[in-house]
Design an enzyme around this catalytic site. Structure first.
Site, short mmCIF file in Angstrom:
data_model
loop_
_atom_site.label_atom_id
_atom_site.label_comp_id
_atom_site.label_asym_id
_atom_site.label_seq_id
_atom_site.Cartn_x
_atom_site.Cartn_y
_atom_site.Cartn_z
N CYS A 135 0.83 -1.21 0.00
CA CYS A 135 0.00 0.00 0.00
C CYS A 135 0.87 1.25 0.00
O CYS A 135 1.40 1.64 1.04
CB CYS A 135 -0.93 -0.03 1.22
SG CYS A 135 -2.02 1.39 1.32
N CYS A 138 -0.58 4.27 1.93
CA CYS A 138 -0.44 4.12 3.38
C CYS A 138 1.00 4.30 3.83
O CYS A 138 1.26 5.00 4.80
CB CYS A 138 -0.87 2.72 3.81
SG CYS A 138 -2.30 2.07 2.96
N ASP A 139 1.92 3.65 3.16
CA ASP A 139 3.29 3.54 3.69
C ASP A 139 4.33 4.36 2.93
O ASP A 139 5.46 4.46 3.39
CB ASP A 139 3.71 2.06 3.68
CG ASP A 139 2.82 1.21 4.59
OD1 ASP A 139 2.31 1.77 5.59
OD2 ASP A 139 2.61 0.03 4.30
#
Ligand code: FAD
Ligand code: NAP
Length: 314
Positions: A135, A138-139
């Site tokens: 992701c 997200c990261d």
């Protein structure tokens, strides 16, 4: 067991929010069937920064821990079981479970999520969440100004490589062929992006690191040679599988309409093609695959389920 007003399948952000809204909204006998601990895939994330209102260093587990207790306060019951199939006969749904028992329900909200495919190389599982990610939204920020590797040659891999190239110092795009599946325009944009290096005809062989996390990726080229790429982050985008198995009927057909990618087709109110069946979160068409949107879907589906049951029974 009495007939449930609503059966919720899956206890991620979508299922839990559906549980909160159905019980608070007055439905009686609502059970959330979740095979593991509630919380969903976000509990694998070491840090979440994009859930509105939640600031400071917080893990996915921290974020999700209060959700089940909040739901049970309003009467949501969690049954820890793997659901094998959801069927419908007349107006009644039946939840078939791995332990051989069944439960009937007037409505069903399904939110069994999706699972990013793993590429299957050494170290991939061991370093998942510690440098290996699926992701970028997200990261990606954790690698601001650093180098990362992206695996895959489809639309997701190329689009995410472009996203990461804006945050990171350099992106190595590792693809097993020398042509891409991705849309030509996306390929063109990738090729025109200075800080993306194409590592073609190469498959990941091993991701390695230390106690702190990933330090590098070894790729094997089609000519048999290997190359070590020093990166603290490896993003894998080799396809995604929707967890839609519970919708498969005995004759192999799906209970409701699906698209070619196995995602549930819903309208803007999370209604599927089957009356009383709603789908929410990562498993539905065009899902942004974020906690906030999965939770939003769960709320929308719950409000629809309340109206549906009200009309059915009164
Ligand atoms: P899921 O979270 O996948 O939950 C589905 C649930 O259904 C699971 O608990 C599963 O056990 C259960 N289930 C599945 N099949 C069955 C069955 N047959 N019977 C019973 N139970 C079943 N999003 C963000 O917004 N921000 C982030 O920072 C972020 N970071 C992420 C980091 C990682 C490593 C990952 C993997 C994802 C991240 N995401 C992030 C994405 C986010 O986790 C998902 O979009 C979100 O969890 C989707 O919620 P969902 O409820 O649709 O499905
Ligand atoms: P995908 O199209 O299936 O691509 C997966 C990529 O991963 C392929 O390039 C594949 O290589 C590679 N791959 C698969 N297994 C691998 C392994 N074990 N090791 C190394 N590489 C591996 O998946 P996706 O990119 O997630 O896209 C899924 C669908 O969503 C597609 O239909 C896509 O068009 C669509 N999508 C569309 C958009 C958009 O319209 N903007 C955005 C994202 C996704 P090969 O090419 O050699 O098979």
């Amino acid at each position: 067991m009495a007939i449930l007003d609503c059966a919720i399948i899956g206890g991620g952000p979508a299922g839990l929010t559906a549980g909160l809204y159905t019980t608070r909204g007055g439905l009686e006998n609502v059970v959330m069937f979740e095979k593991g601990m509630p919380g969903g895939q976000i509990t694998n994330s070491s840090e979440i920064e994009n859930y509105p209102g939640v600031t400071g260093e917080i893990t996915g587990m921290d974020l999700m821990t209060p959700w089940p207790a909040q739901c049970s306060k309003f009467g949501l019951v969690h049954e820890m079981v793997n659901v094998t199939r959801v069927s419908k006969n007349g107006d009644l749904f039946t939840i078939h479970k791995e332990d051989g028992t069944t439960t009937d329900a007037h409505s069903v909200i399904i939110g069994t999520g999706s699972s990013p495919r793993r590429a299957g190389f050494t170290g991939e599982d061991a370093y998942f969440g510690r440098g290996v990610s699926t992701c970028a939204t997200c990261d990606g920020f954790f690698y601001k100004g650093k180098d990362v590797a992206v695996i895959g040659g489809g639309d997701t891999a190329l689009e995410e490589a472009l996203y990461l190239a804006k945050i990171c110092n350099k992106v190595y795009l590792v693809h097993r062929r020398d042509t891409f599946r991705s849309a030509p325009n996306t390929v063109k944009r990738v090729k025109n992006t200075e800080n993306i290096e194409l590592v073609l005809n190469s498959v990941p062989d091993e991701v390695y690191g230390d106690n702190m996390g990933v330090t590098g990726l070894r790729v094997k080229k089609s000519d048999g040679t290997t190359r070590e790429i020093e990166v603290p982050g490896v993003f894998i985008f080799v396809g995604n599988d929707v967890n839609n198995q519970t919708l498969i009927q005995e004759d192999g057909s799906f209970l409701c309409d699906m698209n070619e990618q196995g995602q549930v087709i819903v309208d803007i109110s999370m209604r599927t093609s089957v009356a009383g069946l709603f789908a929410a979160g990562d498993m539905r068409i065009a899902a942004p695959k974020q906690v906030i949107s999965a939770a939003g879907d769960g709320a929308v589906a719950a409000l629809q389920a309340i109206s549906y049951v009200d009309e059915l029974l009164n």
